[in-house]
Design an enzyme around this catalytic site. Structure first.
Site, mmCIF file in Angstrom:
data_model
loop_
_atom_site.group_PDB
_atom_site.id
_atom_site.type_symbol
_atom_site.label_atom_id
_atom_site.label_comp_id
_atom_site.label_asym_id
_atom_site.label_seq_id
_atom_site.Cartn_x
_atom_site.Cartn_y
_atom_site.Cartn_z
ATOM 1 N N GLY A 98 40.978 36.741 45.969
ATOM 2 C CA GLY A 98 40.182 36.384 44.571
ATOM 3 C C GLY A 98 41.023 35.927 43.471
ATOM 4 N N GLY A 99 42.190 35.500 43.697
ATOM 5 C CA GLY A 99 43.187 35.300 42.594
ATOM 6 C C GLY A 99 42.829 34.063 41.619
ATOM 7 C CG ASP B 10 39.168 32.461 44.133
ATOM 8 O OD1 ASP B 10 38.191 32.150 44.337
ATOM 9 O OD2 ASP B 10 39.612 32.987 43.135
ATOM 10 N NE ARG C 153 44.028 40.918 35.791
ATOM 11 C CZ ARG C 153 43.408 40.126 34.792
ATOM 12 N NH1 ARG C 153 42.595 39.166 35.603
ATOM 13 N NH2 ARG C 153 43.167 40.064 33.665
ATOM 14 N NE ARG C 154 38.376 42.074 34.239
ATOM 15 C CZ ARG C 154 37.994 41.635 32.902
ATOM 16 N NH1 ARG C 154 38.919 40.696 32.317
ATOM 17 N NH2 ARG C 154 37.013 41.901 32.624
ATOM 18 C CG HIS D 232 34.492 44.338 37.107
ATOM 19 N ND1 HIS D 232 35.140 44.086 35.987
ATOM 20 C CD2 HIS D 232 34.747 43.161 37.749
ATOM 21 C CE1 HIS D 232 35.357 42.893 35.662
ATOM 22 N NE2 HIS D 232 35.094 42.251 36.703
#
Length: 236
Positions: free
Chosen positions: A78-79, A103, A140-141, A144
């Site tokens: 998911g970069g 991604d 990264r993120r 969440h």
């Protein structure tokens, strides 16, 4: 938001199909963005801009053990356009192993058009990870934005590619204190109602990862002052 929370009985939202975004727009946040090109462009630009302000989030000691040659040093899951991977490569030019950014299709095509030094791969993290045995799988993120049930699905898909004793899963996220959150941390947590998700504490991250068979090795603070830590985990 008050009406939405009242309907929930003022409980923490945890259903992926009953988010604040569903309540307001009739669909999930990312589906809504995909239907509005201008908003999607602004969102992607904001994510890129935030990343370029940060140093490489990968702990140096983990990169020291990356194999040379044809092995895969890092898979950036998911970069986006690869802004974090590019930063890692710039700060570690001695690493000869491969770097891969994954991604969804439209985003990856934009990344490919930049002729990057890293590899790009279209990939949906709700499907099994196709790259096996990478040293680092990095998110990264990402988590969440999802409730625990969806996070477990994403994590299990990454475990599909991991090799015990060789692979690490690194999660770059806010780690809330048990008490005394800052205003920024509190606001960030409230904003997660858009996704029926939450910002998580160390205890919550540890429990989430353990629920899919991952052991937290260490939580690394940000290299520079900022809200994002790196949670290092490996297969139990």
């Amino acid at each position: 938001m008050p009406a939405y929370l009242a309907e929930l009985g003022y409980k923490n939202p945890d259903q992926p199909d009953n988010t604040l975004s569903h309540y307001a727009t009739g669909t999930d946040f990312f589906a809504y963005l995909r239907g509005d090109t201008a908003r999607l462009t602004r969102f992607n630009s904001a994510m890129k801009g935030a990343a370029t302000l940060l140093a490489s989030p990968i702990p140096d000691s983990l990169l020291e053990s990356v194999a040379d040659g044809n092995g895969v040093a890092m898979v950036d899951v998911g970069g986006g356009h690869g802004q974090v991977t590019q930063k890692v490569m710039e700060e570690n030019p001695h690493i000869k192993a491969r770097f891969v950014v994954q991604d969804l299709g439209a985003i990856i095509e934009e990344a490919r058009a930049r002729n990057p030094k890293y590899e790009v791969m279209e990939y949906d993290f709700f499907t099994p990870q196709p790259i096996r045995g990478a040293r680092i799988y990095f998110m990264r993120r990402v988590l969440h934005d999802f409730p625990d049930s969806k996070c477990r699905e994403i994590l299990r898909n990454q475990i599909h590619g991991m090799v015990k004793g060789q692979s690490k899963l690194l999660v770059c996220e806010t780690v809330l204190p048990a008490v005394g959150c800052s205003g920024f941390e509190s606001l960030a947590d409230i904003s997660r109602t858009t996704f029926s998700s939450m910002q998580r504490s160390e205890k919550q991250w540890t429990a989430l990862l353990a629920s899919v068979g991952l052991r937290v090795v260490k939580i690394w603070p940000a290299k520079q002052k900022g809200p994002f830590a790196v949670i290092e985990s490996e297969l139990e």
